[in-house]
Design an enzyme around this catalytic site. Structure first.
Site, mmCIF file in Angstrom:
data_model
loop_
_atom_site.group_PDB
_atom_site.id
_atom_site.type_symbol
_atom_site.label_atom_id
_atom_site.label_comp_id
_atom_site.label_asym_id
_atom_site.label_seq_id
_atom_site.Cartn_x
_atom_site.Cartn_y
_atom_site.Cartn_z
ATOM 1 N NE ARG A 61 -4.055 -1.736 -0.032
ATOM 2 C CZ ARG A 61 -4.937 -1.785 -0.999
ATOM 3 N NH1 ARG A 61 -4.739 -1.091 -2.122
ATOM 4 N NH2 ARG A 61 -6.018 -2.523 -0.881
ATOM 5 C CB ALA A 73 -11.475 -4.839 -0.551
ATOM 6 C CD GLU A 94 -7.958 -7.644 -4.173
ATOM 7 O OE1 GLU A 94 -8.105 -8.016 -2.984
ATOM 8 O OE2 GLU A 94 -7.884 -6.441 -4.496
ATOM 9 C CD GLU A 136 -0.546 -2.867 -16.973
ATOM 10 O OE1 GLU A 136 -0.266 -1.658 -17.095
ATOM 11 O OE2 GLU A 136 -0.676 -3.643 -17.931
#
Length: 177
Positions: A61, A73, A94, A136
């Site tokens: 993140r 999510a 995911e 990507e």
């Protein structure tokens, strides 16, 4: 409580995920300027395998400059997209798992002081293995965790993502007694 009146909203910047506005408002007879961030919304999934473990995703993140452990999510592709559709898509993209067994869990507003982001959270069971379909620019590792171990990370302050904390704690209170 006295009403707050918005006098003006000015777009300051538009990004790929958010739009930043300057709002001019009247509060208690005074004019003030407030920042406002618009987000189209998102969905997250508490994905429970047959052993009762939760599928978690570990990903980088940028805002925190570190890897975090989170519920799967993602943002809505379109503001009118049903959040359940988004949850189904994001679970498979995911984690490489899909399900036809989704149940609404709760809705969270992530940062109510200046942002309207709303995330609907769902529980998914009866998971079926497929394949990940990562963007990507994503690198995501999928991990299986016991609910109690995730709660311990929360209690120790090691897991701080709001949607993840809300989803795990609500799931635990409702189903994992």
């Amino acid at each position: 409580m006295k009403p707050v009146k918005r006098l003006n909203r000015e777009l300051r910047a538009k990004g790929t995920v958010i739009s930043l506005y300057k709002d001019t408002v009247e509060v208690n007879g005074h004019v003030a300027e407030w920042d406002y961030i618009h987000h189209d919304g998102a969905a997250a999934v508490v994905a429970v395998n047959d052993d009762g473990k939760l599928l978690m995703v570990r990903q980088y993140r940028n805002a925190l400059d570190r890897f975090t452990l989170e519920l799967p999510a993602g943002k809505l592709d379109d503001p009118k997209e049903p959040t359940l559709e988004c949850a189904r898509r994001e679970l498979e993209e995911e984690t490489g798992y899909c399900s036809d067994d989704f149940e609404y869990l709760l809705t969270v507003n992530t940062t109510v002081a200046f942002c309207d982001e709303k995330i609907d959270l769902y529980v998914a069971r009866n998971l079926k293995k497929t394949t990940q379909h990562l963007d990507e620019d994503e690198e995501i590792n999928v991990e299986l965790w016991d609910v109690e171990d995730l709660q311990q990370l929360i209690y120790e302050g090691k897991m701080t993502d709001g949607k993840t904390v809300a989803g795990i704690m609500t799931y635990a209170a409702k189903y994992n007694r």
